[in-house]
Scaffold this motif. Structure first.
Motif, short mmCIF file in Angstrom:
data_model
loop_
_atom_site.label_atom_id
_atom_site.label_comp_id
_atom_site.label_asym_id
_atom_site.label_seq_id
_atom_site.Cartn_x
_atom_site.Cartn_y
_atom_site.Cartn_z
N ILE A 125 15.23 5.37 1.48
CA ILE A 125 14.00 5.66 0.73
C ILE A 125 12.93 6.21 1.66
O ILE A 125 12.27 7.22 1.36
CB ILE A 125 13.52 4.39 0.01
N MET A 126 12.74 5.58 2.81
CA MET A 126 11.73 6.04 3.75
C MET A 126 12.06 7.42 4.31
O MET A 126 11.17 8.25 4.51
CB MET A 126 11.60 5.02 4.89
N ASP B 28 13.69 2.62 -5.60
CA ASP B 28 12.78 3.59 -4.99
C ASP B 28 11.47 3.63 -5.75
O ASP B 28 11.41 4.05 -6.90
CB ASP B 28 13.44 4.97 -4.99
N ALA C 196 8.66 4.84 -3.88
CA ALA C 196 7.88 5.48 -2.82
C ALA C 196 6.68 6.21 -3.39
O ALA C 196 6.80 7.02 -4.31
CB ALA C 196 8.77 6.44 -2.04
N GLY C 197 5.52 5.91 -2.81
CA GLY C 197 4.28 6.55 -3.22
C GLY C 197 3.60 5.91 -4.41
O GLY C 197 2.47 6.29 -4.76
N GLN C 198 4.23 4.95 -5.04
CA GLN C 198 3.65 4.30 -6.22
C GLN C 198 2.73 3.15 -5.81
O GLN C 198 2.67 2.76 -4.65
CB GLN C 198 4.78 3.84 -7.15
N TYR D 145 6.95 1.53 -0.94
CA TYR D 145 8.22 2.17 -0.64
C TYR D 145 9.27 1.80 -1.68
O TYR D 145 10.01 2.64 -2.17
CB TYR D 145 8.75 1.75 0.73
N ASP E 187 1.93 8.70 8.56
CA ASP E 187 1.51 8.44 7.18
C ASP E 187 0.13 7.81 7.23
O ASP E 187 -0.01 6.61 7.46
CB ASP E 187 2.51 7.52 6.49
N ARG F 206 6.95 13.91 3.20
CA ARG F 206 5.91 14.22 2.22
C ARG F 206 4.53 13.80 2.70
O ARG F 206 3.52 14.26 2.16
CB ARG F 206 6.22 13.51 0.89
N ASP G 35 13.56 9.85 2.84
CA ASP G 35 13.21 10.88 1.85
C ASP G 35 11.71 11.05 1.71
O ASP G 35 11.22 12.16 1.45
CB ASP G 35 13.82 10.52 0.49
N TYR G 36 10.96 9.96 1.89
CA TYR G 36 9.52 9.96 1.63
C TYR G 36 8.71 10.49 2.80
O TYR G 36 7.70 11.18 2.62
CB TYR G 36 9.08 8.54 1.28
#
Length: 454
Positions: A157-158, A274, A276-278, A264, A234, A164, A160-161
């Motif tokens: 997950i990390m 997942d 991520a970003g939420q 995450y 980040d 961004r 992929d994130y």
């Protein structure tokens, strides 16, 4: 980076539970402990490449080999990804960097014994597999694309994130190693004072422990490239946390910060969901897009606390996060430095006096300048080297007043000798490696692997 927490799945029904989690870390001074964590790079001795996870010479084979010493294997999806024993754990960073998360110990002498035992055990198994391990802040030779990935759900997950939200997050995951120490606090006021002192002095630790001057086989122009990497990883979960120095700072303000750190994942039924970003605030309201209608538990909160990466992190203790990994003596110097500053009341007062008039701009100038310039960074009318020397003097006296004596009659101040030598000479581990690179190593980082292997 942490594995899933073992906190109970107690539903969160009130924000006060989040604050209470931090308050539950309070301990009287007699119960304060020292938890040291350190990471190290593995390499195959025949070609210096980092070992993959699987295979006869892989990291999983190493972990399985370590179970002969009484470690219990922890698995994820059928893979051995961690080991547990007597309050300590051995875990894997994303590219297979091996981390010992030490038990909560009373003295740095006990940390020395724990570290020595761990390195002997790893050395025995690694030797059988044709592997070696060394410690420094950044992988000196191999490109990001040449680093392996461990089969852990949170890392997928990390991975992929990260692109961004920053340019260097994948380097942080795959090519860095650190040493940190986790320390206790008595109450909210003690936590706040220790947080402020350690955050203001974290760049000084970064300078003293600087040991990442190479990238892909060449000098990179930095003392601590590892520390620089955090400045473009980040921004939503890293940095100097200016609010810690504001009036009224305490548990509630840190909870507010964590609620604004992007999520995450949520670990549910053995699977990483997942997110991520939420927003954890949405999670509290049952509006998390990844898990609509589901409310978080205290385990979710415990996991979320591990996904913030400021220079100093608060969980149920304070984590000092500013140092490059290094040689065995410096792995012991890191807990000694912070214990000397924070676990003696007189030393803590002196350390606060040293930093209390630092302005916000000065704190950021230290954080931003130390990765490149280290001890040579100008500060007011001197350099960081002089500031480090004063901090070390305070730490030495704090450890002497603690008077924790080992079998040879020595107190814990002995472990500060490597840092006193660095501050005295002005030459960091990064400087000394650069001298070797331009001299005896004839422009190659390859000799580093064996020269600094544990």
């Amino acid at each position: 980076m942490s594995s899933p927490s073992h906190v109970a799945d107690t539903p969160i029904t009130d924000r006060a539970q989040l604050v209470a989690t931090l308050a539950s870390g309070e301990k009287p001074a007699a119960q304060w402990r020292i938890g040291t964590e350190h990471e190290k790079f593995g390499f195959r001795r025949d070609d210096l490449r980092p070992p993959a996870f699987d295979g006869e010479r892989g990291i999983e084979a190493l972990l399985r080999g370590l179970t002969r010493f009484g470690w219990t294997a922890d698995q994820e999806n059928g893979h051995t990804i961690a080991l547990l024993r007597d309050g300590a754990s051995v875990t894997l960073e994303p590219a297979g960097q091996l981390e010992l998360s030490g038990a909560a110990l009373q003295t740095v002498h006990q940390t020395r014994d724990e570290l020595g035992l761990h390195l002997r055990e790893v050395g025995e198994v690694a030797g059988e597999l044709g592997l070696g391990f060394f410690g420094m802040g950044f992988q000196p030779k191999w490109r990001r694309e040449e680093m392996p990935w461990m089969p852990k759900g949170r890392y997928r997950i990390m991975r992929d994130y990260m692109p961004r939200v920053g340019k260097l997050g994948l380097d942080m995951m795959t090519r860095t190693c650190t040493v940190q120490v986790n320390l206790d606090y008595a109450d909210e006021a003690d936590m706040a004072k220790k947080f402020r002192v350690s955050l203001a002095l974290q760049p000084i630790a970064t300078a003293l422990f600087a040991d990442s001057p190479f990238t892909e086989g060449r000098p990179n122009g930095y003392q601590s490239w590892r520390s620089h990497i955090w400045t473009d990883t980040d921004a939503g979960r890293t940095g100097m946390l200016d609010f810690v120095f504001e009036d009224g700072f305490g548990y509630e303000r840190y909870v507010d910060y964590l609620l604004d750190v992007p999520m995450y994942f949520s670990y549910r039924d053995g699977t990483y969901v997942d997110a991520a970003g939420q927003s954890f605030r949405d999670f509290l309201a049952g509006r998390l897009p990844a898990l609509p209608g589901v409310l978080p538990t205290l385990r979710d909160w415990s996991d979320h606390m591990t996904t913030a990466f400021p220079e100093v992190r608060l969980k149920k203790y304070l984590e000092m996060r500013g140092a490059d990994a290094g040689t065995e003596d410096r792995l012991l110097a890191l807990p000694a430095f912070w214990v000397g500053l924070l676990y003696d009341a007189t030393a803590l007062d002196a350390a606060w006096d040293l930093v209390k008039d630092f302005t916000l701009a000065e704190r950021h100038a230290l954080r931003d300048g130390v990765p490149r310039h280290g001890l040579r960074l100008p500060f007011r009318n001197e350099t960081v080297r002089e500031l480090a020397a004063r901090a070390l003097d305070i730490a030495v006296e704090g450890l002497r007043r603690r008077a924790r004596i080992d079998g040879s009659g020595s107190d814990e101040s002995q472990y500060l000798d490597p840092l006193l030598q660095i501050a005295g000479s002005g030459l960091t581990a990064a400087d000394r490696k650069l001298e070797l690179f331009h001299g005896a190593w004839q422009g190659s980082v390859d000799p580093l692997f064996e020269a600094f292997a544990y």
